[in-house]
Design a protein around this motif. Structure first.
Motif, mmCIF file in Angstrom:
data_model
loop_
_atom_site.group_PDB
_atom_site.id
_atom_site.type_symbol
_atom_site.label_atom_id
_atom_site.label_comp_id
_atom_site.label_asym_id
_atom_site.label_seq_id
_atom_site.Cartn_x
_atom_site.Cartn_y
_atom_site.Cartn_z
ATOM 1 N N ASN A 25 0.829 -1.211 0.000
ATOM 2 C CA ASN A 25 0.000 0.000 0.000
ATOM 3 C C ASN A 25 0.862 1.259 0.000
ATOM 4 N N ARG B 176 2.018 1.741 -3.474
ATOM 5 C CA ARG B 176 0.920 2.252 -4.304
ATOM 6 C C ARG B 176 0.710 3.742 -4.066
ATOM 7 N N LYS B 177 0.729 4.156 -2.796
ATOM 8 C CA LYS B 177 0.516 5.568 -2.469
ATOM 9 C C LYS B 177 1.638 6.443 -3.011
ATOM 10 N N GLN C 37 -6.938 0.274 2.320
ATOM 11 C CA GLN C 37 -7.218 1.645 1.895
ATOM 12 C C GLN C 37 -8.503 2.159 2.530
ATOM 13 N N GLU D 115 -7.863 3.148 6.132
ATOM 14 C CA GLU D 115 -7.102 4.400 6.166
ATOM 15 C C GLU D 115 -8.019 5.592 5.894
ATOM 16 N N GLY D 116 -8.881 5.433 4.900
ATOM 17 C CA GLY D 116 -9.791 6.508 4.561
ATOM 18 C C GLY D 116 -10.764 6.812 5.683
ATOM 19 N N LEU E 87 -14.248 0.991 -3.147
ATOM 20 C CA LEU E 87 -13.666 1.505 -1.908
ATOM 21 C C LEU E 87 -14.758 1.992 -0.961
ATOM 22 N N GLN F 187 -15.818 0.602 2.715
ATOM 23 C CA GLN F 187 -15.832 1.477 3.885
ATOM 24 C C GLN F 187 -17.175 1.417 4.603
#
Length: 230
Positions: A147, A150-151, A170, A173-174, A218, A222
């Motif tokens: 990750n 990727r970021k 992800q 994290e978001g 995503l 979430q």
């Protein structure tokens, strides 16, 4: 226990205390690995079965090795060169630990595979918990490094299973960066979709996800995480 709770006990100077805690933890890890190296057998076992205490030591030592900066650097370098899961390097680390504990790496791997295919420790809670921690640690470290790559703009080359796990990383994290209002809006937007998605059979879920774009997948993930934690 106090070391693990200092963030709640000491509100001031947390950054300095965190640095000291990390330094202490790294020192303990290095000391532990040095102890293993000091008692390394002179010859490697190539025939005998691996006893339970060696299996447990192997699992713990692998977890410690994965926290060492030089190992993280090796894994990160592999990912930057290939964009893929560093499975070959993970296997190298496992082989290094096998030999540290006195087992030939090929024979040790064979013992480990046989252990997983038999019922020898099927009802051994201690072994099962240690194995779960080991597997989770390995997966989490690799996913975190993938990750990060990727970021940083890197292009990943991973299979569907790893890709789905990365979406969850992800998503978490978001969510951590969202305000309460943003989380509420996300729930209102996608809760109905998540309920429909949960009711689908496995093959239906796969087809549904395949139709979604990256951002939609995503946000769905979430929302599902939020609904589980409510």
């Amino acid at each position: 226990r106090a070391i693990g709770m200092f963030e709640r006990l000491y509100l001031d100077d947390q950054e300095a205390l965190l640095a000291l805690r990390n330094e202490f933890s790294n020192s303990m890890d290095m000391t532990y690995l040095q102890c293993l190296n000091d008692r390394r057998p002179k010859s490697l076992e190539k025939k005998a079965k691996m006893p339970k205490n060696t299996v447990l030591e192997f699992l713990d030592a692998c977890n410690v090795k994965l926290d060492m900066p030089e190992i993280r650097e090796r894994l990160s370098q592999h990912i930057s060169e290939t964009g893929s899961m560093p499975e070959s390097l993970i296997n190298e680390v496992h082989g290094e630990v096998m030999e540290l504990l006195g087992f030939d790496r090929v024979h040790g791997q064979r013992c480990f595979e046989q252990l997983g295919s038999t019922q020898q420790y099927a009802n051994d809670r201690e072994l099962a918990m240690s194995f779960a921690r080991w597997r989770g640690k390995t997966s989490n470290v690799c996913l975190m490094l993938l990750n990060d790559y990727r970021k940083g703009g890197g292009e990943l080359h991973v299979d569907e299973e790893v890709g789905n796990k990365l979406v969850k990383v992800q998503a978490k994290e978001g969510l951590d960066a969202m305000s309460l209002e943003e989380r509420t809006a996300l729930l209102e937007k996608h809760a109905k979709k998540v309920n429909i998605f949960r009711g689908l059979p496995d093959d239906g879920r796969k087809r549904y996800l395949d139709r979604l774009g990256g951002q939609e997948k995503l946000e769905l993930t979430q929302t599902e995480i939020l609904m589980v934690t409510l």
